[in-house]
Design a protein around this motif. Structure first.
Motif, PDB file in Angstrom:
ATOM      1  N   PHE A 105       0.834  -1.201   0.000  1.00  0.00           N
ATOM      2  CA  PHE A 105       0.000   0.000   0.000  1.00  0.00           C
ATOM      3  C   PHE A 105       0.872   1.257   0.000  1.00  0.00           C
ATOM      4  CE2 PHE A 105      -2.852   3.243   1.501  1.00  0.00           C
ATOM      5  CZ  PHE A 105      -4.116   2.852   1.103  1.00  0.00           C
ATOM      6  N   GLN A 106       1.916   1.250   0.836  1.00  0.00           N
ATOM      7  CA  GLN A 106       2.760   2.436   0.959  1.00  0.00           C
ATOM      8  C   GLN A 106       3.690   2.607  -0.233  1.00  0.00           C
ATOM      9  OE1 GLN A 106       2.381   4.784   3.490  1.00  0.00           O
ATOM     10  NE2 GLN A 106       3.535   5.906   1.954  1.00  0.00           N
ATOM     11  N   VAL A 107       4.189   1.497  -0.782  1.00  0.00           N
ATOM     12  CA  VAL A 107       5.041   1.583  -1.975  1.00  0.00           C
ATOM     13  C   VAL A 107       4.245   2.224  -3.118  1.00  0.00           C
ATOM     14  CG1 VAL A 107       6.320   0.269  -3.714  1.00  0.00           C
ATOM     15  CG2 VAL A 107       6.452  -0.417  -1.320  1.00  0.00           C
ATOM     16  N   VAL A 108       2.996   1.769  -3.275  1.00  0.00           N
ATOM     17  CA  VAL A 108       2.131   2.325  -4.317  1.00  0.00           C
ATOM     18  C   VAL A 108       1.821   3.795  -4.025  1.00  0.00           C
ATOM     19  CG1 VAL A 108      -0.157   2.172  -5.401  1.00  0.00           C
ATOM     20  CG2 VAL A 108       1.143   0.089  -4.950  1.00  0.00           C
ATOM     21  N   ASP A 109       1.591   4.117  -2.747  1.00  0.00           N
ATOM     22  CA  ASP A 109       1.338   5.505  -2.345  1.00  0.00           C
ATOM     23  C   ASP A 109       2.512   6.405  -2.741  1.00  0.00           C
ATOM     24  OD1 ASP A 109      -1.087   6.401  -1.148  1.00  0.00           O
ATOM     25  OD2 ASP A 109       0.065   7.216   0.523  1.00  0.00           O
ATOM     26  N   ASP A 110       3.724   5.910  -2.511  1.00  0.00           N
ATOM     27  CA  ASP A 110       4.932   6.662  -2.877  1.00  0.00           C
ATOM     28  C   ASP A 110       4.987   6.908  -4.385  1.00  0.00           C
ATOM     29  OD1 ASP A 110       5.714   6.662  -0.243  1.00  0.00           O
ATOM     30  OD2 ASP A 110       7.458   5.362  -0.515  1.00  0.00           O
ATOM     31  N   ILE A 111       4.625   5.873  -5.158  1.00  0.00           N
ATOM     32  CA  ILE A 111       4.643   5.991  -6.619  1.00  0.00           C
ATOM     33  C   ILE A 111       3.598   7.004  -7.083  1.00  0.00           C
ATOM     34  CG2 ILE A 111       4.210   4.767  -8.800  1.00  0.00           C
ATOM     35  CD1 ILE A 111       5.289   2.203  -7.338  1.00  0.00           C
TER      36      ILE A 111
END
Length: 324
Positions: free
Chosen positions: A246-252
């Protein structure tokens, strides 16, 4: 998070299907994710509306309801309900806990947005709570939601032993305290402007700041649904993977989408000089890491009835390929 439910599921070929025909192909029967999410979100919204009614003192309850009922996809409560149903439980059993995790999530957003934290003006496409009610009321409304979350689990959960309710409250408290959500937030704040932050440090932030509450949501549902210790631990691992995902995608998304698309301020991590996955390893490697986490998450569901697991499989895909 933006208002509404924009669905974008990728198949094995990683092509986005039209949101109205998106289906989870690994399920033995057709599973309509959009329909499922809309139905569950509606149930959660009704339960939240009933739980936090407008009463005296009016101002504090207005502030609580403003952020709590502002929309959002209700990913955490749906995860709680889906985990409960996967191990043989019912939606009604998990609903108080599902509402509690959404209250806590909302509190964290309200406090995150404050001038002393991220100093944000926009959340879910609307002015942030402190912009409408003032900083003092926003802080207190967040505190009230946090306290009420535990009260709600304790008094509204039915058909479950006291022992399990105590276990659930313990899990929830740990996921958001100084070893969970708060730990991630503190390390995140203290890392701003530091140039030599590595991947291990970044993972600590995200595992605690974002994954901990997602993990708690799933574990709560599994316990309330009557899952065995082995099932609870498999689902814990699943949740940890999708939490980090979830957070990796949020960063992207923060560096590839506009504020209008996101429903919140875009590019704020760059402005704050925060360490993110794209900053450390680049966009392409970040996307590869997201794919790896998604696959690892779904591997944890292999031993379960795949028809019952379809919502969680689809939720993992949704988190991996969401647009906001």
């Amino acid at each position: 998070m933006g208002i509404g439910i924009g669905i974008a599921i990728l198949t094995k070929e990683q092509t986005v299907k039209d949101e109205d025909t998106a289906r989870e192909e690994s399920s033995s029967s057709t599973f309509h994710f959009k329909t499922y999410m809309l139905q569950k979100a509606k149930s959660v919204n009704q339960a939240l509306e009933a739980a936090v009614s407008l009463r005296d003192p009016q101002k504090i309850h207005e502030s609580m309801r403003y952020s709590l009922l502002a929309g959002g996809k209700r990913v955490r409560p749906v995860l709680c309900i889906a985990a409960c149903e996967l191990v043989g439980g019912h939606e009604s059993t998990a609903m108080p806990a599902a509402c509690a995790v959404e209250m806590i999530h909302t509190m964290s957003l309200m406090h995150d947005d404050l001038p002393c934290m991220d100093n944000d003006d926009l959340r879910r496409g609307k002015p942030t709570n402190h912009k409408v009610f003032g900083e003092d009321v926003a802080v207190l409304a967040g505190d009230a939601l946090l306290a009420f979350a535990f009260e709600h689990v304790a008094i509204a959960t039915v058909g479950v032993s006291s022992e399990k309710i105590v276990r659930v409250i313990g899990e929830l408290a740990k996921s958001i305290g100084s070893e969970g959500l708060v730990a991630g937030q503190v390390v995140d704040i203290k890392s701003e402007g530091i140039s030599d932050v590595g991947l291990e440090h970044l993972e600590f932030i995200h595992v605690h700041k974002t994954a901990a509450l997602l993990e708690g949501s799933v574990v709560l549902g599994a316990i309330l649904g009557g899952g065995s210790d082995e099932e609870v631990e498999k689902l814990r691992k699943f949740a940890r993977c999708i939490g980090l995902l979830f957070q990796v995608v949020d960063d992207i998304l923060d560096v590839t989408k506009s504020s209008q698309q996101l429903g919140k301020t875009a590019g704020k991590d760059l402005v704050a000089d925060k360490v993110t996955y794209p900053k450390l390893i680049g966009i392409e490697k970040s996307r590869e890491f997201a794919e790896k986490l998604n696959n690892e998450a779904k591997d944890q569901l292999a031993g379960f009835d795949q028809e019952k697991a379809a919502p969680l499989i689809a939720l993992a895909n949704y988190i991996a390929y969401r647009e906001n």
